[in-house]
Design a protein around this motif. Sequence first.
Motif, PDB file in Angstrom:
ATOM      1  N   ILE A 130       5.431  21.830 -29.658  1.00  0.00           N
ATOM      2  CA  ILE A 130       5.424  22.221 -31.065  1.00  0.00           C
ATOM      3  C   ILE A 130       6.765  21.840 -31.687  1.00  0.00           C
ATOM      4  O   ILE A 130       7.821  22.241 -31.205  1.00  0.00           O
ATOM      5  N   ASP A 131       6.713  21.032 -32.734  1.00  0.00           N
ATOM      6  CA  ASP A 131       7.922  20.600 -33.430  1.00  0.00           C
ATOM      7  C   ASP A 131       7.505  20.017 -34.768  1.00  0.00           C
ATOM      8  O   ASP A 131       6.352  19.648 -34.969  1.00  0.00           O
ATOM      9  N   ASP A 132       8.454  19.941 -35.688  1.00  0.00           N
ATOM     10  CA  ASP A 132       8.147  19.358 -36.991  1.00  0.00           C
ATOM     11  C   ASP A 132       8.404  17.857 -36.965  1.00  0.00           C
ATOM     12  O   ASP A 132       8.987  17.326 -36.024  1.00  0.00           O
ATOM     13  N   ALA A 133       7.952  17.174 -37.997  1.00  0.00           N
ATOM     14  CA  ALA A 133       8.194  15.733 -38.145  1.00  0.00           C
ATOM     15  C   ALA A 133       8.650  15.471 -39.573  1.00  0.00           C
ATOM     16  O   ALA A 133       8.007  14.760 -40.331  1.00  0.00           O
ATOM     17  N   LEU A 134       9.767  16.071 -39.925  1.00  0.00           N
ATOM     18  CA  LEU A 134      10.256  15.994 -41.292  1.00  0.00           C
ATOM     19  C   LEU A 134      11.657  15.402 -41.394  1.00  0.00           C
ATOM     20  O   LEU A 134      12.146  15.191 -42.496  1.00  0.00           O
ATOM     21  N   ASP A 135      12.281  15.132 -40.278  1.00  0.00           N
ATOM     22  CA  ASP A 135      13.644  14.631 -40.287  1.00  0.00           C
ATOM     23  C   ASP A 135      13.664  13.111 -40.212  1.00  0.00           C
ATOM     24  O   ASP A 135      12.843  12.506 -39.521  1.00  0.00           O
ATOM     25  N   GLN A 136      14.622  12.499 -40.888  1.00  0.00           N
ATOM     26  CA  GLN A 136      14.700  11.039 -40.896  1.00  0.00           C
ATOM     27  C   GLN A 136      14.910  10.454 -39.500  1.00  0.00           C
ATOM     28  O   GLN A 136      14.489   9.326 -39.224  1.00  0.00           O
ATOM     29  N   HIS A 137      15.555  11.224 -38.616  1.00  0.00           N
ATOM     30  CA  HIS A 137      15.793  10.726 -37.260  1.00  0.00           C
ATOM     31  C   HIS A 137      14.482  10.590 -36.479  1.00  0.00           C
ATOM     32  O   HIS A 137      14.416   9.849 -35.498  1.00  0.00           O
ATOM     33  N   VAL A 138      13.452  11.312 -36.914  1.00  0.00           N
ATOM     34  CA  VAL A 138      12.116  11.166 -36.332  1.00  0.00           C
ATOM     35  C   VAL A 138      11.317  10.120 -37.108  1.00  0.00           C
ATOM     36  O   VAL A 138      10.729   9.199 -36.535  1.00  0.00           O
ATOM     37  N   LEU A 139      11.312  10.243 -38.417  1.00  0.00           N
ATOM     38  CA  LEU A 139      10.426   9.436 -39.251  1.00  0.00           C
ATOM     39  C   LEU A 139      10.797   7.956 -39.276  1.00  0.00           C
ATOM     40  O   LEU A 139       9.918   7.101 -39.428  1.00  0.00           O
ATOM     41  N   LEU A 140      12.067   7.629 -39.139  1.00  0.00           N
ATOM     42  CA  LEU A 140      12.492   6.235 -39.274  1.00  0.00           C
ATOM     43  C   LEU A 140      12.640   5.519 -37.943  1.00  0.00           C
ATOM     44  O   LEU A 140      12.996   4.343 -37.909  1.00  0.00           O
ATOM     45  N   PHE A 171       6.347  -0.727 -36.534  1.00  0.00           N
ATOM     46  CA  PHE A 171       6.500   0.035 -37.769  1.00  0.00           C
ATOM     47  C   PHE A 171       7.066   1.411 -37.418  1.00  0.00           C
ATOM     48  O   PHE A 171       7.048   1.825 -36.256  1.00  0.00           O
ATOM     49  N   PRO A 172       7.570   2.157 -38.408  1.00  0.00           N
ATOM     50  CA  PRO A 172       8.240   3.431 -38.117  1.00  0.00           C
ATOM     51  C   PRO A 172       7.269   4.591 -37.930  1.00  0.00           C
ATOM     52  O   PRO A 172       6.085   4.511 -38.278  1.00  0.00           O
ATOM     53  N   ASN A 173       7.812   5.689 -37.402  1.00  0.00           N
ATOM     54  CA  ASN A 173       7.019   6.900 -37.201  1.00  0.00           C
ATOM     55  C   ASN A 173       6.432   7.419 -38.503  1.00  0.00           C
ATOM     56  O   ASN A 173       5.359   8.023 -38.501  1.00  0.00           O
ATOM     57  N   ALA A 174       7.125   7.216 -39.620  1.00  0.00           N
ATOM     58  CA  ALA A 174       6.603   7.697 -40.907  1.00  0.00           C
ATOM     59  C   ALA A 174       5.252   7.070 -41.203  1.00  0.00           C
ATOM     60  O   ALA A 174       4.330   7.732 -41.705  1.00  0.00           O
TER      61      ALA A 174
END
Length: 480
Positions: free
Chosen positions: A97-107, A115-118
């Motif tokens: 369980i974790d969020d996916a809202l930080d740029q270090h995850v999304l980019l 392509f990126p995680n976003a």
Amino acid sequence: MTDPRYTWLPSNAQPDEANPPWMNKGDNAWQLTAATMVGLQSIPGLVILYGSIVKKKWAVNSAFMALYAFAAVLVCWVGWGYQMSFGHKLLPFLGRIDDALDQHVLLKQAFGYKFPNATMLYFQFVFAAITLILIAGALLGRMNFIAWMLFVPLWLTFSYTIGAFSIWCPEGWLAKMGLIDYSGGFVIHLSSGVAGFTAAYWVGPRATRDRERFPPNNILLMLAGAGLLWMGWTGFNGGDPYMASIDASLAVLNTHICAATSLLTWLLLDILFFEKPSVIGATQGMITGLVCITPAAGVVQGWAAIIMGLLSGSIPWFTMMVLHKKIRILKQVDDTMAVFHTHAVAGTLGGLLTGFFANPKLSRLFYLVDTWEHYIGLAYGIHAGRVGAGFKQMGIQILGVVFIIGLNVFVTSLICLFIRLVVPLKLSEEELNGGDDAVHGEEAYALWGDGEKFEKSVHNSVYGVEDVELKGKRKSESAV
């Protein structure tokens, strides 16, 4: 500053901070486009389809169930759903369980794709959203909207994430076994069909009057929604190689071949047995064809897609038109949109036919792994003298069917039993009789007699001057 390793590229193709070397602009553009096409299947596709295929008094409620689910799933998806489905492994069937809202995850780069995680998060979100909206199809015309508001995040969290991680995440146990689910025959369609049917059992049936007669309020709009659903499937199946590849092209073509064949098969069966070419029946045949080809789209040949279309237009037709009237549980459960037949039956059929027709050379184009020969259908196993490998693949596909059915019957039942401790699952009798006006205080159509400001107007396009004069004449006659 330009990286000296890429000076030979045109200036618009050279990597920079916003376009890292690992990213392919074409793949990223296609993935975002495919995701948007899938999103359009739901908003406005299924909003229009649901709002027009039901009785007039349920048009707003049915459309709004789809709209709400789309929004609610997105918030849950970025908050925890994506990481539970595609993040670091917590259990063999579930991510942490974790969020996916930080740029270090999304980019960051997504699973080694270009392509990126976003982009991946957006693409997978629209799949999760349409799954919940398909479940809603079984519950139209009677589920308490507050109960639906609770059901969506609970089912996404405790059912969808498990199926997605198990089958689609590289760390999932069924993915490691080699289950072939090209684009969601198991994760989306079998899941939604079984979950919808199970939820319909717990919610209970529509009002007797609605169940006996439930005509569409606008068949032309229904066809418009169905058309968006069909064309949107280009992104649904064409986006799952995660690149603008030749396998994506094959998947798109196979998708439309199977859908067209299935529609025509269903239509011919309706003509042969009921002597009328049903528009609603043809739409159901289109849907079963799209569902059936989904787990196989890019790993089967065109002739196999036609065979799958013939079967998806006939077997679900048989279960819906014949078996449904003979099997007690099917008669008892009020499945408004027949999602059991169009998604559970067609999804199971597609999953098993994938295990039979999967071509290992096409699997190589899709999976791009050294163990591509592992993904071989029974038909090719027999042809290549690898019968054991073919039967093994069929066994894995059957295991996937059993797992998804068991998961969704169990989890969906628990969720429904929990919700009814908090709020009623079903609308009250007064709300069932009143429909949209009683539930939302709004109605879909303001035709003559419904909208007060038009009621007495001689300029109303529906109720014209000649009608006013005729009505006046009848009043004078009755007075005499």
